[in-house]
Write an enzyme that holds these catalytic residues in place. Sequence first.
Site, PDB file in Angstrom:
ATOM      1  N   TYR A 105      24.110  51.574  -9.232  1.00  0.00           N
ATOM      2  CA  TYR A 105      23.041  52.577  -9.294  1.00  0.00           C
ATOM      3  C   TYR A 105      23.404  53.755 -10.195  1.00  0.00           C
ATOM      4  O   TYR A 105      23.197  54.919  -9.834  1.00  0.00           O
ATOM      5  CB  TYR A 105      22.693  53.068  -7.878  1.00  0.00           C
ATOM      6  CG  TYR A 105      22.437  51.956  -6.897  1.00  0.00           C
ATOM      7  CD1 TYR A 105      21.370  51.089  -7.076  1.00  0.00           C
ATOM      8  CD2 TYR A 105      23.282  51.757  -5.812  1.00  0.00           C
ATOM      9  CE1 TYR A 105      21.139  50.045  -6.190  1.00  0.00           C
ATOM     10  CE2 TYR A 105      23.054  50.710  -4.916  1.00  0.00           C
ATOM     11  CZ  TYR A 105      21.985  49.863  -5.112  1.00  0.00           C
ATOM     12  OH  TYR A 105      21.764  48.838  -4.239  1.00  0.00           O
ATOM     13  N   TYR A 149      15.066  47.824   3.370  1.00  0.00           N
ATOM     14  CA  TYR A 149      15.914  47.459   2.232  1.00  0.00           C
ATOM     15  C   TYR A 149      16.695  46.200   2.613  1.00  0.00           C
ATOM     16  O   TYR A 149      17.319  46.145   3.674  1.00  0.00           O
ATOM     17  CB  TYR A 149      16.886  48.586   1.868  1.00  0.00           C
ATOM     18  CG  TYR A 149      17.830  48.182   0.758  1.00  0.00           C
ATOM     19  CD1 TYR A 149      17.405  48.218  -0.562  1.00  0.00           C
ATOM     20  CD2 TYR A 149      19.105  47.728   1.043  1.00  0.00           C
ATOM     21  CE1 TYR A 149      18.257  47.807  -1.589  1.00  0.00           C
ATOM     22  CE2 TYR A 149      19.959  47.324   0.023  1.00  0.00           C
ATOM     23  CZ  TYR A 149      19.531  47.368  -1.284  1.00  0.00           C
ATOM     24  OH  TYR A 149      20.369  46.946  -2.292  1.00  0.00           O
ATOM     25  N   ASP A 176      17.686  41.195   9.694  1.00  0.00           N
ATOM     26  CA  ASP A 176      18.716  41.534   8.722  1.00  0.00           C
ATOM     27  C   ASP A 176      19.694  42.498   9.392  1.00  0.00           C
ATOM     28  O   ASP A 176      19.454  43.701   9.441  1.00  0.00           O
ATOM     29  CB  ASP A 176      18.053  42.163   7.495  1.00  0.00           C
ATOM     30  CG  ASP A 176      19.051  42.618   6.433  1.00  0.00           C
ATOM     31  OD1 ASP A 176      20.271  42.590   6.716  1.00  0.00           O
ATOM     32  OD2 ASP A 176      18.612  43.016   5.343  1.00  0.00           O
ATOM     33  N   LYS A 178      28.562  42.709   5.178  1.00  0.00           N
ATOM     34  CA  LYS A 178      29.258  43.990   5.201  1.00  0.00           C
ATOM     35  C   LYS A 178      30.522  43.994   6.052  1.00  0.00           C
ATOM     36  O   LYS A 178      31.592  43.630   5.583  1.00  0.00           O
ATOM     37  CB  LYS A 178      28.297  45.102   5.599  1.00  0.00           C
ATOM     38  CG  LYS A 178      27.309  45.447   4.482  1.00  0.00           C
ATOM     39  CD  LYS A 178      26.643  46.767   4.683  1.00  0.00           C
ATOM     40  CE  LYS A 178      25.641  47.104   3.585  1.00  0.00           C
ATOM     41  NZ  LYS A 178      26.275  47.352   2.286  1.00  0.00           N
TER      42      LYS A 178
END
Length: 430
Positions: free
Chosen positions: A21, A149, A250, A279
């Site tokens: 980003y 997201y 998710d 993660k």
Amino acid sequence: MNKDNIQTNLLFDQQHIWHPYTSAINPLPCYQVVKAEGVYIHLASGEKLVDGVSSWWTAIHGYNHPELNKAVQEQTQDFSHVMFGGLTHQPAIDLCRTLIDITPSGLDRVFLADSGSVSVEVAMKMALQYWACQGNGNKHKFITPRNGYHGDTFAAMSVCDPVNGMHSLFTDSLNQQIFAPSPQTRFDKQWNEDDIASLEELIHNHHHELAALIIEPIVQNAGGMRIYHPEYLKRCRQLCDDYGLLLICDEIATGFGRTGKLFACEHADISPDIMCLGKALTGGYMTLAATLCSEDVAQGVCQGEPGVFMHGPTFMGNALACAVANASLKLIQQGDWQQQVAQIEQQLKNDLLPCKNLESVADVRVLGAIGVVETKSAVNVAEIQKEFVKQGVWIRPFGKLVYIMPPYIISQPQLKQLTSAIYKALKNNK
């Protein structure tokens, strides 16, 4: 490392390496790391920083953990990787057995992948193939709440918030999905029945073309760090059952204790048809993800042509990643995380609440080992990170959100250093 070498390295990095980003024209500053241990990140320039974001929510046991190090070293002596097509190995078998044991009931099949975004791609592909193999190929769309997201790959992008999901440039290239208003009832407030009405109406009107509802359980993370009422998730499960949709949860960011439950689904006492994990799965050591599904979904995906699930990442089931994931899950199963996360939650509530009185702050919210301070306007990331480094902490804000998700092993004084740094930085941010 001397200053000249540090500057040379950082200049090369700025001119040639693309970070997440970040603009190639005007990149954000980077800080060179030479060591990490416990909750600390050591910079080449000498600073020792308390990590407030667990390296994007992964390093739940801290850095350089002896048990995790040992798992990697021992597995390396046998083999680091073999292809997963036609071969298997004990680390993968042990990992999948544990995941089936600890996740919500009914998730009995495991597909191992490389990253969280890929696990979402796999989940969406499973849902589409499931319905196609049932003769319902018209069920080819997904519904999801706004402010969600799910990753940066193309299918995952299509179910990210169309406004704040950072993907607006790709609108014409993405599959068009159906977006419901985001849940509004906060986790700790009284449930408002109106909160589910719009989602129910959309599902009623479009269920014939909907393959699945995909949602981040309880916490919408990178889409706004929003923490919503468990009843909303319960109703999502009910609507999927009533209208014949699959439910994809998710749990990439919320899994493995971050919200105070082992999986955020447990706050609503529901089990999805498909669950995405990533993660913290390896304790922050290596990239690894998993997509779990029910036996019904697994069997349904493989009925008729082509008879197989057409997906196979090259590094699927990587033995090193599976070995360190097993070591991380053993630490989780010892149960220390429950008291650690509860203590973190209480301290975050106590320490971050005063931020509400600051002129620049719009809201403060906490759940488990997640602390969020939302500002009234977007922060200058480069400037505020420079201030944080001066205060000996590593915090990575985005937009209007200054948040922390520290390693579970953090001590009270170390956590106080993080929360004090946030208060001081925002107090000076008029």
